[in-house]
Write a protein that holds these residues in place. Structure first.
Motif, PDB file in Angstrom:
ATOM      1  N   ASP A   5      -5.460   0.967  -4.756  1.00  0.00           N
ATOM      2  CA  ASP A   5      -4.933   0.319  -3.549  1.00  0.00           C
ATOM      3  C   ASP A   5      -4.212  -0.972  -3.923  1.00  0.00           C
ATOM      4  O   ASP A   5      -3.114  -1.245  -3.443  1.00  0.00           O
ATOM      5  CB  ASP A   5      -6.059   0.002  -2.559  1.00  0.00           C
ATOM      6  N   ASP A   6      -4.857  -1.783  -4.766  1.00  0.00           N
ATOM      7  CA  ASP A   6      -4.240  -3.044  -5.201  1.00  0.00           C
ATOM      8  C   ASP A   6      -2.899  -2.796  -5.896  1.00  0.00           C
ATOM      9  O   ASP A   6      -1.938  -3.526  -5.675  1.00  0.00           O
ATOM     10  CB  ASP A   6      -5.169  -3.803  -6.145  1.00  0.00           C
ATOM     11  N   ALA A   7      -2.854  -1.773  -6.744  1.00  0.00           N
ATOM     12  CA  ALA A   7      -1.605  -1.470  -7.460  1.00  0.00           C
ATOM     13  C   ALA A   7      -0.503  -1.080  -6.478  1.00  0.00           C
ATOM     14  O   ALA A   7       0.644  -1.540  -6.592  1.00  0.00           O
ATOM     15  CB  ALA A   7      -1.843  -0.358  -8.482  1.00  0.00           C
ATOM     16  N   PHE A  13       4.478  -4.888  -1.621  1.00  0.00           N
ATOM     17  CA  PHE A  13       4.439  -6.175  -0.928  1.00  0.00           C
ATOM     18  C   PHE A  13       4.504  -7.308  -1.948  1.00  0.00           C
ATOM     19  O   PHE A  13       4.453  -7.065  -3.148  1.00  0.00           O
ATOM     20  CB  PHE A  13       3.154  -6.276  -0.076  1.00  0.00           C
ATOM     21  N   VAL A  14       4.626  -8.527  -1.467  1.00  0.00           N
ATOM     22  CA  VAL A  14       4.670  -9.698  -2.342  1.00  0.00           C
ATOM     23  C   VAL A  14       3.570 -10.668  -1.936  1.00  0.00           C
ATOM     24  O   VAL A  14       3.128 -10.679  -0.781  1.00  0.00           O
ATOM     25  CB  VAL A  14       6.048 -10.404  -2.298  1.00  0.00           C
ATOM     26  N   GLU A  15       3.158 -11.479  -2.884  1.00  0.00           N
ATOM     27  CA  GLU A  15       2.162 -12.504  -2.574  1.00  0.00           C
ATOM     28  C   GLU A  15       2.808 -13.552  -1.678  1.00  0.00           C
ATOM     29  O   GLU A  15       3.932 -13.986  -1.930  1.00  0.00           O
ATOM     30  CB  GLU A  15       1.644 -13.156  -3.844  1.00  0.00           C
ATOM     31  N   ARG A  46      -5.462  -8.415  -1.320  1.00  0.00           N
ATOM     32  CA  ARG A  46      -5.838  -7.705  -2.528  1.00  0.00           C
ATOM     33  C   ARG A  46      -7.265  -8.084  -2.911  1.00  0.00           C
ATOM     34  O   ARG A  46      -7.803  -9.086  -2.447  1.00  0.00           O
ATOM     35  CB  ARG A  46      -4.903  -8.069  -3.678  1.00  0.00           C
ATOM     36  N   ALA A  47      -7.860  -7.304  -3.798  1.00  0.00           N
ATOM     37  CA  ALA A  47      -9.237  -7.552  -4.238  1.00  0.00           C
ATOM     38  C   ALA A  47      -9.390  -8.946  -4.842  1.00  0.00           C
ATOM     39  O   ALA A  47     -10.464  -9.547  -4.758  1.00  0.00           O
ATOM     40  CB  ALA A  47      -9.679  -6.476  -5.227  1.00  0.00           C
ATOM     41  N   ASP A  48      -8.301  -9.485  -5.408  1.00  0.00           N
ATOM     42  CA  ASP A  48      -8.369 -10.833  -5.991  1.00  0.00           C
ATOM     43  C   ASP A  48      -8.145 -11.929  -4.950  1.00  0.00           C
ATOM     44  O   ASP A  48      -8.090 -13.107  -5.281  1.00  0.00           O
ATOM     45  CB  ASP A  48      -7.369 -10.974  -7.140  1.00  0.00           C
ATOM     46  N   GLY A  49      -8.009 -11.542  -3.683  1.00  0.00           N
ATOM     47  CA  GLY A  49      -7.846 -12.505  -2.602  1.00  0.00           C
ATOM     48  C   GLY A  49      -6.406 -12.848  -2.269  1.00  0.00           C
ATOM     49  O   GLY A  49      -6.156 -13.597  -1.321  1.00  0.00           O
ATOM     50  N   ALA A  50      -5.450 -12.336  -3.025  1.00  0.00           N
ATOM     51  CA  ALA A  50      -4.038 -12.644  -2.758  1.00  0.00           C
ATOM     52  C   ALA A  50      -3.626 -12.087  -1.401  1.00  0.00           C
ATOM     53  O   ALA A  50      -3.920 -10.938  -1.077  1.00  0.00           O
ATOM     54  CB  ALA A  50      -3.144 -12.068  -3.855  1.00  0.00           C
TER      55      ALA A  50
END
Length: 180
Positions: A5-7, A13-15, A46-50
């Motif tokens: 999903d993150d990939a 999309f963009v941060e 994203r999983a990293d919070g972005a």
């Protein structure tokens, strides 16, 4: 969200911070506009919070003459103000990830295509090449409007997404005559 999903989200999309840096906007001010209901919330975390947003996040506000004018401009694209307000709320939620480009025009066209595909699937099917061609022209047009979705989307939306029900399923159950 899963790594897959993150990939997907990172490709599509963009941060938020990166986009703001690129276009010279303050990310905290943009977040304030989002929380004030003047711009849509991020489409994904994203999983990293972005916070992930469409690359054209500011396009509609720019077309409308600024975030303060966006709502009236956006809702004004519908003859039924109530329907326009409902679409505005959906747009602001950030969950309008079903279109490659989100605009009143593409939102309305997707609705028209989904309804037309439903009608074509419900119609008595004689199996004629003309009916199959008409159905697949609609499906192909919708396919051009919609990106792929993540497995996460199917969870957050509670089941199959429009790509599953109005693109993949019709192609599988009613292949074009030439493919039969």
């Amino acid at each position: 969200m899963t790594p897959a999903d993150d990939a997907y989200v990172s490709r599509q999309f963009v941060e938020l911070h990166a986009l703001c840096t690129e276009v010279g906007r303050d990310p905290d001010e943009v977040r304030e506009l989002m929380l004030a209901g003047l711009l849509p919330l991020p489409a994904y975390l994203r999983a990293d919070g972005a916070q992930m947003v469409p690359a054209d996040l500011f396009a509609l506000a720019d077309a409308a003459g600024g975030p303060d004018r966006l709502r009236a401009w956006f809702v004004g694209h519908w003859s039924d103000e109530h329907e326009g307000e409902q679409e505005w709320d959906a747009y602001l939620s950030g969950r309008y990830v079903c279109l490659r480009t989100v605009s009143p025009t593409t939102i309305r066209r997707k609705g028209e295509l989904v309804a037309a595909i439903d009608a074509a699937l419900a119609a008595a099917d004689s199996g004629s090449p003309a009916q199959a061609a008409a159905l697949h022209a609609l499906v192909d047009e919708l396919d051009a409007l919609e990106p792929d979705f993540t497995a996460y989307d199917r969870l957050r939306f509670g089941g199959p997404v429009s790509r599953d029900t109005h693109i993949t399923a019709p192609r599988a159950h009613r292949p074009p005559i030439s493919a039969r």
